[in-house]
Scaffold this active site. Sequence first.
Site, PDB file in Angstrom:
ATOM      1  N   ARG A   1      -2.873 -22.095 110.318  1.00  0.00           N
ATOM      2  CA  ARG A   1      -1.809 -21.769 109.356  1.00  0.00           C
ATOM      3  C   ARG A   1      -0.968 -23.002 109.086  1.00  0.00           C
ATOM      4  O   ARG A   1      -0.506 -23.235 107.980  1.00  0.00           O
ATOM      5  CB  ARG A   1      -0.951 -20.627 109.898  1.00  0.00           C
ATOM      6  CG  ARG A   1      -1.465 -19.246 109.584  1.00  0.00           C
ATOM      7  CD  ARG A   1      -2.912 -19.039 109.981  1.00  0.00           C
ATOM      8  NE  ARG A   1      -3.390 -17.692 109.711  1.00  0.00           N
ATOM      9  CZ  ARG A   1      -3.333 -16.682 110.566  1.00  0.00           C
ATOM     10  NH1 ARG A   1      -2.861 -16.862 111.796  1.00  0.00           N
ATOM     11  NH2 ARG A   1      -3.779 -15.496 110.231  1.00  0.00           N
TER      12      ARG A   1
ATOM     13  N   ASP B   1      -9.161 -20.233 110.421  1.00  0.00           N
ATOM     14  CA  ASP B   1      -8.576 -19.011 109.864  1.00  0.00           C
ATOM     15  C   ASP B   1      -8.607 -19.149 108.351  1.00  0.00           C
ATOM     16  O   ASP B   1      -9.216 -20.096 107.816  1.00  0.00           O
ATOM     17  CB  ASP B   1      -7.154 -18.786 110.406  1.00  0.00           C
ATOM     18  CG  ASP B   1      -6.848 -17.305 110.573  1.00  0.00           C
ATOM     19  OD1 ASP B   1      -6.902 -16.594 109.568  1.00  0.00           O
ATOM     20  OD2 ASP B   1      -6.563 -16.866 111.701  1.00  0.00           O
TER      21      ASP B   1
ATOM     22  N   HIS C   1     -11.045 -13.279 108.689  1.00  0.00           N
ATOM     23  CA  HIS C   1     -10.228 -14.493 108.771  1.00  0.00           C
ATOM     24  C   HIS C   1     -11.019 -15.756 108.418  1.00  0.00           C
ATOM     25  O   HIS C   1     -10.782 -16.827 108.990  1.00  0.00           O
ATOM     26  CB  HIS C   1      -9.633 -14.644 110.190  1.00  0.00           C
ATOM     27  CG  HIS C   1      -8.519 -13.688 110.460  1.00  0.00           C
ATOM     28  ND1 HIS C   1      -7.215 -13.950 110.104  1.00  0.00           N
ATOM     29  CD2 HIS C   1      -8.504 -12.471 111.032  1.00  0.00           C
ATOM     30  CE1 HIS C   1      -6.447 -12.925 110.465  1.00  0.00           C
ATOM     31  NE2 HIS C   1      -7.208 -12.008 111.017  1.00  0.00           N
TER      32      HIS C   1
ATOM     33  N   ASP D   1     -11.039 -10.130 115.076  1.00  0.00           N
ATOM     34  CA  ASP D   1      -9.862  -9.312 114.742  1.00  0.00           C
ATOM     35  C   ASP D   1      -9.741  -9.090 113.246  1.00  0.00           C
ATOM     36  O   ASP D   1     -10.220  -9.889 112.448  1.00  0.00           O
ATOM     37  CB  ASP D   1      -8.587  -9.989 115.266  1.00  0.00           C
ATOM     38  CG  ASP D   1      -8.399 -11.382 114.671  1.00  0.00           C
ATOM     39  OD1 ASP D   1      -9.402 -12.127 114.591  1.00  0.00           O
ATOM     40  OD2 ASP D   1      -7.269 -11.726 114.285  1.00  0.00           O
ATOM     41  N   GLU D   2      -9.091  -7.999 112.908  1.00  0.00           N
ATOM     42  CA  GLU D   2      -8.651  -7.712 111.539  1.00  0.00           C
ATOM     43  C   GLU D   2      -9.742  -8.005 110.501  1.00  0.00           C
ATOM     44  O   GLU D   2      -9.495  -8.652 109.489  1.00  0.00           O
ATOM     45  CB  GLU D   2      -7.384  -8.512 111.226  1.00  0.00           C
ATOM     46  CG  GLU D   2      -6.230  -8.109 112.127  1.00  0.00           C
ATOM     47  CD  GLU D   2      -4.993  -8.966 111.950  1.00  0.00           C
ATOM     48  OE1 GLU D   2      -3.894  -8.426 111.993  1.00  0.00           O
ATOM     49  OE2 GLU D   2      -5.128 -10.211 111.787  1.00  0.00           O
TER      50      GLU D   2
ATOM     51  N   TRP E   1      -4.865  -7.451 122.455  1.00  0.00           N
ATOM     52  CA  TRP E   1      -3.668  -7.874 121.709  1.00  0.00           C
ATOM     53  C   TRP E   1      -2.943  -6.720 121.045  1.00  0.00           C
ATOM     54  O   TRP E   1      -1.738  -6.743 120.903  1.00  0.00           O
ATOM     55  CB  TRP E   1      -4.023  -8.955 120.672  1.00  0.00           C
ATOM     56  CG  TRP E   1      -4.756  -8.490 119.454  1.00  0.00           C
ATOM     57  CD1 TRP E   1      -6.096  -8.243 119.353  1.00  0.00           C
ATOM     58  CD2 TRP E   1      -4.212  -8.230 118.153  1.00  0.00           C
ATOM     59  NE1 TRP E   1      -6.410  -7.850 118.077  1.00  0.00           N
ATOM     60  CE2 TRP E   1      -5.266  -7.838 117.306  1.00  0.00           C
ATOM     61  CE3 TRP E   1      -2.919  -8.310 117.610  1.00  0.00           C
ATOM     62  CZ2 TRP E   1      -5.094  -7.515 115.963  1.00  0.00           C
ATOM     63  CZ3 TRP E   1      -2.737  -7.995 116.260  1.00  0.00           C
ATOM     64  CH2 TRP E   1      -3.813  -7.592 115.455  1.00  0.00           C
TER      65      TRP E   1
ATOM     66  N   TYR F   1       3.536 -12.032 122.062  1.00  0.00           N
ATOM     67  CA  TYR F   1       3.439 -12.702 120.768  1.00  0.00           C
ATOM     68  C   TYR F   1       4.692 -13.543 120.535  1.00  0.00           C
ATOM     69  O   TYR F   1       5.690 -13.076 119.983  1.00  0.00           O
ATOM     70  CB  TYR F   1       3.183 -11.678 119.643  1.00  0.00           C
ATOM     71  CG  TYR F   1       1.699 -11.519 119.381  1.00  0.00           C
ATOM     72  CD1 TYR F   1       0.803 -11.498 120.451  1.00  0.00           C
ATOM     73  CD2 TYR F   1       1.181 -11.423 118.101  1.00  0.00           C
ATOM     74  CE1 TYR F   1      -0.557 -11.392 120.242  1.00  0.00           C
ATOM     75  CE2 TYR F   1      -0.183 -11.308 117.876  1.00  0.00           C
ATOM     76  CZ  TYR F   1      -1.044 -11.300 118.966  1.00  0.00           C
ATOM     77  OH  TYR F   1      -2.400 -11.193 118.757  1.00  0.00           O
TER      78      TYR F   1
ATOM     79  N   ASP G   1       5.235 -15.774 118.553  1.00  0.00           N
ATOM     80  CA  ASP G   1       5.575 -16.149 117.175  1.00  0.00           C
ATOM     81  C   ASP G   1       6.617 -15.186 116.602  1.00  0.00           C
ATOM     82  O   ASP G   1       7.214 -15.475 115.569  1.00  0.00           O
ATOM     83  CB  ASP G   1       4.343 -16.150 116.266  1.00  0.00           C
ATOM     84  CG  ASP G   1       3.653 -14.796 116.197  1.00  0.00           C
ATOM     85  OD1 ASP G   1       3.535 -14.150 117.257  1.00  0.00           O
ATOM     86  OD2 ASP G   1       3.248 -14.375 115.103  1.00  0.00           O
TER      87      ASP G   1
ATOM     88  N   TRP H   1       1.179 -17.840 116.870  1.00  0.00           N
ATOM     89  CA  TRP H   1       0.630 -17.922 115.509  1.00  0.00           C
ATOM     90  C   TRP H   1       1.587 -18.775 114.698  1.00  0.00           C
ATOM     91  O   TRP H   1       2.811 -18.711 114.897  1.00  0.00           O
ATOM     92  CB  TRP H   1       0.488 -16.509 114.929  1.00  0.00           C
ATOM     93  CG  TRP H   1      -0.405 -15.663 115.769  1.00  0.00           C
ATOM     94  CD1 TRP H   1      -0.024 -14.747 116.711  1.00  0.00           C
ATOM     95  CD2 TRP H   1      -1.837 -15.697 115.805  1.00  0.00           C
ATOM     96  NE1 TRP H   1      -1.129 -14.195 117.315  1.00  0.00           N
ATOM     97  CE2 TRP H   1      -2.261 -14.761 116.780  1.00  0.00           C
ATOM     98  CE3 TRP H   1      -2.805 -16.418 115.111  1.00  0.00           C
ATOM     99  CZ2 TRP H   1      -3.608 -14.535 117.080  1.00  0.00           C
ATOM    100  CZ3 TRP H   1      -4.142 -16.187 115.406  1.00  0.00           C
ATOM    101  CH2 TRP H   1      -4.532 -15.248 116.374  1.00  0.00           C
TER     102      TRP H   1
END
Length: 632
Positions: free
Chosen positions: A173, A202, A276, A351-352, A418, A443, A445, A489
């Site tokens: 990021r 990512d 991602h 993930d995701e 997570w 987390y 972040d 993150w």
Amino acid sequence: MKKLLHLLLVLAATSVLAQNATLNLIPQPVEIQQGTGTFTLTKSTTIGYNKAEAKFAAEMLARHLNTPTGFNLSAKTDAAANIQFNLNATPNDKIGKEGYTLEVTPKGVTISANQTAGLFYGMQTLLQLFDKSIESPVKQAVTIRGISWRIPEVKITDYPRFGWRGLMLDVSRHFFPKEDVKKYIDEMARYKYNVFHWHLTDDNGWRLEIKSLPKLTEVGAWRVERAGHFGDREDPKPGEKATYGGFYTHEDVREIIQYAAERNVTIVPEIDVPGHSMAALAAYPELSCTDEKVYVNPGTQFADWWGNGTFSMRVENTLNPSDEKVYEFLDKVFTEVAQLFPNPYIHVGGDECYKGYWKNDPGCQALMKKLGTHHVEDLQGYFMGRLDKMLQAKGKKLLGWDEILEGGISAGATVMSWRGIKGGIEAAQMGHDVVMTPTTFAYIDYTQGDPTVDPRIYARLRCQTSYNYEPVPDGVDAKHILGGQGNLWSEQIPNMRYAFYMTYPRAWALSEVFWSQKKDKNWDNFSKRMEAHFQRYDVAQKRYSSAVYDPIVTTKMDGDKLVLHMAPEIAGLDLYYTIDDVMPDNFSPKYTAPVTLPSGPITLRVQAYRNGRPIGHLITLKREQLEDRVDW
Ligand code: ACM
């Protein structure tokens, strides 16, 4: 006159020493016995080591001491130096692979360990015994303020509770240059972390050179430059050049691995697939279901979140699990990753992953038919199964986020839990090894203070909450819990100073969760030591967050009345507040119990005080904001 000055110096030094007798060690060691004497470091102090392997820790100590003291210490093979590093000839079973004993007497200091990791950690503890001036990046004078390189007599036996004590840094990021990554690793090692999880790919940048797939970094490492809140940014304009980014060459990676290994830190690389993957698809669009041309995302909103973790993508960011080209691509990527990184684990993300494009894709539909399933989620299981075999063939172990459980995974896979602790419990009960990194505790972040002060992020996480984390869930065999990890993150983290601000003090809190004995955890005690480390960071000119000084403000409804609840995060703070539109001071109402607020457009202003002085931020909240935080 000179004699008098000398006497004053000695007296000042003695009185500072009396104050410094409290040890402010983080993470808290297992056993400490304090004496009454002191050891003084001078320019004649000798530093020795008994075996060649012990040299690095001894030399590192000398280097660290020389800057603030202005001495010219060096380390030599020796058996009786003033500061002695000894690798045990006969293993001390109590301290294991990473533990150490540290003995300080008026005559000298001895650090003993079974392995070099223990010597390194003993050295870090020794540095923390010195006055904060030892953290200075420039030479400090011995002054009337009493800076003296003395440390208290003490005997410490110390070893970790968990073998996996990690921090994750997302370099996709935002890109962090090699020297920044080293700074991050150096700091985590000082707090006895031993795993650096490197989130290398990512949607917003592919950061690892893959020689056989050059477009991954030629295209995937660069995006258009944008500022502002990540997620609200503008799309690239037609013809706009992608100028923000960067990547690590194989040479960079080897250098960082070596740097980390010298500090007992192993690196787990993450290649986040099959979701991602927008940066990879910007380089190789033919790997998605749609072949849609995408760009490396500069922080625009490209997904819609529907609550309960459900979402849909506006832009394709997923690899096509039914396409053999994808596995050829991944084989090239993981061949180079496996050759570069000595760690047995490779993190494959998982993930995701949005399955909407898979559902409509004829190739994926045919694969589902072949697999005898109507559930598109099973394609993720198929994909991970292929990766698992691929990694095994390269002598590596698969590690992934807890979504890898959804389509079924092989017995040897390790799970990073997570989305709370449920995935971790389930995985451990199935016999998988688990690393605990739940959002709710780990987390780092997330916003750490009041969201009206700290910039907006997805959620909130106070330092005290991180501290109170217990990584072994009830009903789980502790042998499957390898340890835990804090995750940073970097959507809202554009540089390393800010990465430090977000990481500390929460990573100090987590270091104690992962290293120290459960029975020794105590927030009040930790918070005093944390404040001493704030001072050390001030001397070192390192950044940290002081959000622990900001009041915690929540509300509840009592019928139709709004009730104000406030609390300081650390002991010893008084909260003074107003609701009548004036600035508070320490003669304003002091918060002692929940306050039923009158109706009307009130604004709360609350300020913490310590010993009659304001500390931390003034928090200002209008009625609507107070209503928004009912039952937070
Ligand atoms: C994650 O936070 N998406 C692992």
